[in-house]
Design a protein around this motif. Sequence first.
Motif, short mmCIF file in Angstrom:
data_model
loop_
_atom_site.label_atom_id
_atom_site.label_comp_id
_atom_site.label_asym_id
_atom_site.label_seq_id
_atom_site.Cartn_x
_atom_site.Cartn_y
_atom_site.Cartn_z
N SER A 118 0.87 -1.18 0.00
CA SER A 118 0.00 0.00 0.00
C SER A 118 0.90 1.22 0.00
O SER A 118 2.13 1.12 0.05
N CYS A 119 0.29 2.39 -0.02
CA CYS A 119 1.07 3.62 -0.04
C CYS A 119 1.84 3.84 1.24
O CYS A 119 2.74 4.69 1.29
N LEU A 120 1.51 3.07 2.29
CA LEU A 120 2.21 3.26 3.57
C LEU A 120 3.59 2.61 3.57
O LEU A 120 4.45 3.00 4.38
N ASN A 121 3.82 1.62 2.70
CA ASN A 121 5.11 0.91 2.73
C ASN A 121 5.80 0.89 1.38
O ASN A 121 6.54 -0.03 1.07
N TRP A 122 5.52 1.88 0.54
CA TRP A 122 6.22 1.98 -0.73
C TRP A 122 7.69 2.32 -0.50
O TRP A 122 8.04 3.13 0.35
N ASN A 123 8.56 1.69 -1.34
CA ASN A 123 9.99 1.98 -1.25
C ASN A 123 10.58 1.88 -2.65
O ASN A 123 10.97 0.82 -3.12
N PHE A 124 10.61 3.05 -3.34
CA PHE A 124 11.07 3.07 -4.73
C PHE A 124 12.56 3.38 -4.79
O PHE A 124 13.12 4.05 -3.92
#
Length: 1347
Positions: A93-99
């Motif tokens: 989800s957007c809480l754990n994005w890591n790009f």
Amino acid sequence: MQFYMHNYKVNGAKKNILPSTATPEVRRSDENMEETIDIEMSPDDVTDIKELATKVVQKWKQSFEKGCLTNLHFEEIWRVWVPKIYSPSLNESCLNWNFNEDLAQDILFNTLDEFICNGDPSVVLKQLCEMDKAPSVCGKVFRFGEPTYSCRECGMDKTCVLCVECFKNSEHRNHKYKMGTSCGGGCCDCGDVEAWKKDPFCKIHLAGVTEEEQKKSLPEDLIERTRIVFEAVLWYAYRLLSTEQISDIRLGGSSLYDIDTYCTILYNDEIHTFEQVIQTLARVLKCNHRSSTEFVTNIDREGRAVVKCSTFQHCSDLKQEIEKYTSRQGTKPLKVLVNHAHVIAHQIYAMKLLTWLEKFLGHGEGFRKIFAEVSLKPQTMEPCIIKGILLRDSTLWKSARTQWHRLLISGMLLEYDNKKALAKIFTRNYGQVMKDFIKDDHDHTYSISSLSVQLFTVPTLAHHLIAHDDVLYILLNTLISECSRKCNKAGKLEFERSPSSQTFKRALYMLYDLRYLLGAIPEQWTDDLRRSFLHGLSMMLSLLTMMQGMDAVTRQIGQHMEYEPEWESGFNLHIKLAYCISLAIEWCGTDKIVLVKAYRSVLKKLIENPCYEPNEAGEVRELADHSTACLHYDVSIKPVSIHLPLTRFLAALHLYLEKFNLHFDGPEFQVSKPTPVQIVEPVLRGQVMIAQVHAGMWRRNGYALLNTLFFYHNVKCRTEMLDRDITLLQIAASLIESNEFLIHVLNKFNLINWAMQDFEVSSLKSPEEDSIRQTTNLVEELLHLLIVITGERYMPGISNVTVEDRIRKEVIQYLCIKPLPHSELIKTIPDDLTSQEVAVDEVIQELAVFKKPAHGTGKGVYELKEEYFDEFNVFFYHYTREELSKAEETQRKRRKAKGELECCPPPKLLKLKESFSLLVNLLQCDVMLHIMQTILERCINLRARSYSESQLHKILHLIGYALLEEESKNYPFFKFIENSSKFKICSLMEELLKSPRVDAHKGLLRWTINKYKQISDKKDSDYLMLHKEPSTSEKADSEKERRAKLAAERRAKVMAQMQAMQNSFIKENASLFEEANIDRKSGSSSNVEVMDITEPGEHPIALGPNQSQRVSVEKTFTCILCQEEQKVTADGPTLVLAAFVQQATVLCQHKNNEQLMDVTKHDPLYLHANLGPAPHTSTCGHVMHSECWRKYFDNIMVREHRRPYRLRHPASFDVDKQEFLCPLCECLSNTVLPLIPSLSSLQPSLPKNNISFENWLDSINIVLNKKLKVCHGIFKCNLTEQCENIHCNACINASNGTNIEPDSVDDCEVNCILQPHQIFYSCPFTFVSGDLPKDFTDLFPRKSTRT
């Protein structure tokens, strides 16, 4: 916190992502396709990212040199690498994005920089910055909450702000400034010469002005590469961010998109609360409260949030669950989007590209020029980028909107040409932009419509848009299209309490834009500007016509209003439109051609929309040998509206006529038009309604009407309401003959009969309490209106005053109430006067002295300087009734402390302009003098029922105005002294000076007589009365103090006597203890001396032949007012008890029988068998001297009649019903009961008489049969009809004269002179003495004359 949500359809599980660019203009060659394929396949084979990036740039350069480089070459790279870097993974989800941002920088961003610069970007861009001139405009875009500074001395308006760096390096830091926080979306105005009166540049941007000659253009190849990149970036971002369907996003097939990875996205809306969304996400996603709160926080901040990445089926199930849970309460469900993960990846990259582009534009003006060219260039089947953004802004989420707005500000607003181009496109699409905003639910700061403040506040740009793009017409036409939906069948706006009213509130944001456009008054007019302004003004007049007469109210009679009408929307519209109206009037006042055409347009609108029957004949009214035909309209039974913007617009335009030597009857206005009487009619109706409300005639209309009148007088609305109404009445008074004008006003107030000489006599025939009270209050309101019409002249066009003079007037009047802090003082001045706050501060410094707080925590206040108190006007028309009362009390105390007359004389009046000079004739015309004479005569006549102290106060104020005008000698035709002598005004005032009624205003009466004598050159010292005599109230206070002192001395003396008696008691013989104890018990509560003459064992007998010997008892009471002790004796001062008399039906046997309950059919001397209704008397038992009570009651009467606004804050008693409160316990009372001495002291015991009961009863019957009816009080029955009663001579003499002689009071047996007509029963002893037996007459003392 509220949320916005968007819902997108999903056409399939496996869709391509990016939009196709294979347009007819751009086609792939085989060679280009091979190159693209090589680049596409290389990521799996090449491990060195730097090498790959270099290879990508080289391919682009080769295509550029061949002239075949298109958007497709960039999109092929983004198609491959954007999903690899930014695509969300499963169960994320957007809480754990890591790009991998480093990889993205190398592949997706550095490649663009290197291609544009054709070398090392850091070196090339640095060289370009050195070649370009230093920036002369800041243009820093503010983020939400960022500090801003505005200079109060130099800013053209309140929207002109500086960033922190510019402010610290500017001269404005040494000026008066304000600090605030930005709502986001604005930019720094440093360097904008049209935003500042002086010092437009800070030290940083001043260098850009001096280096103008060093400006050099960019190299041609650099320009071309930049143009290609900007075009690719802008169209890519535009298509990705504004798309609604996955099928719209295609770049060709690829195995990368066969993966079943989708995202569930929630969008912000304004329907569901923060807590509702948190609970829904916690239930559906099975997450903890912290995670769901973070989701909601992201939704609120960004406008959307990806809450789940999973398979298409799972995401669809989540979507349905969320919609189901959030629609249970009958509201719309949360809007949810299910979209492919690669679409989300490309949207994330598109947002980052816009941020990169915004930053890149800061490298020089040349890049911003290229950006403007690309943004304004349309493509096949697509509008230009800017137009597309304007039309699709409402479909985007918060962060996407904000990023586009920041990019437009950075790229289009720093150079005037770019700003002008943007403004033209914005104007052409303004209608659609605003309609989208109205349908949207995002705040205004997140809408593209908020760009108007950056465009319409530039004076030259605003004038250009008005003249050449007709922006006024476009704006007002858009607003009217929304207003027309709210109109009733009569074409008037009509609002209801419903959720749809929120959309109308959003439509009112257009009035802010109108205010920006009209903010700069033109100094030079062109034909295009005149034509377009008048075109737009015609739409404004159409809007004002819709508002003319809206929210009309009708007086409720019989029962209270069941539902409060909707009144807020009308006033919200007026508050936002009022300043725009004022600005439009100022525009009209700067050009003769525009003024004439605008004036004629308003006259035409008024004649097309009359508030009267055009063919109805007027009613002739006559007064003081003058007559005129009046329009018939009864305000008390017909609808009246307080909203009259069209009429008020005409009043404002009229003030500019004299400036251009124009007149209402001049040749320029010889068109079909209403008469001045017809023009002033709706305003006069409104003033009468307000007067009737104050008189208590509209109490059943509820709080909506009271709120309406509150805002009518409020500082936020009064400029275009109250002030314009008074101006129009003054215009009418100057155009209509003075006597006729006053007759029109009196007729509308329904006071023609009141002004007749025989009103007091005719009113006795219908002596309803409420009718007389309402008439009295209406007269007071009429006099107040006449004071305002003749005395309020601080308006440009009526007299030679400036804005500073108007501010001075407001400040002086409000500081006369009490000292005020700066913040409260500013609130009393309307917005149209405080637009330049520095002028307000300078006026305050001139008029007042600042007093620091006595304690460090308080507020400092401004106190008015002594020399300005002479300008105080107790009837200042901006005062509320409470403020008027406080101001009068404060100024009377101040003058009393200085030893001056305790009054508030009228101030000197300004000289009127020539076109308004006839206004002063109101003060000396026959009808006005007749009104003055009538009121003064009724003040002298003690039996006049329509008299009030307020009438006397106001008529003396008007006489004072007239005397001051004659003293000024500004008007040769004004001869008040000569004209008033015919009406005996001076002699009436002199006679009134002797009346006990005028004690409260005796000081003002003396001042008026003195002024009259001074002007008429009569220097008789008997009338000058330069020394001040003590008033009746002051004498009463000193008498009260003296009596209280005597009472205290008497109490001390009694206490000393008691102490001596106690000492002697100890020495008494013990045998006398019991006797002394008995005596003490009998007199413990009061000093009572009792002589027991009955035999032991006998009971006393009150009546009959065996009546016991009467006992002489004297009781002592203490007056609760003067604290003196007093015995009840026949020849001593009378003592009374406060009491309350009312009709009681408690004992009635048949309360529902109307015939038995009719007291007029009962014998007043006998109690009816029904036991009522009968009077019931109760008392609290507190004793007063009758004289003390009389003074106390008179003071209450005076105070209550002078209360300024009893209707708003009613007392707990009604003095008109003779009610008062007990001075000690505050028990409600309406009469007093006299305390009489014991019967033995009035009638000593007579020898026992053995008359039989039968003889006694026969004698009583003889007496009752001989009873007589005597008329007392104010009666005319002896003149108007045949009355068989006896008439009291004392009452007749008092009614025929104007003064009460002391002898006549004693002659009236019931002491009821000047009371309402009443009948008493009397039986003179001489009439029946011969018929009564001697043993009966012996029962009564011979000294009695009546029985």
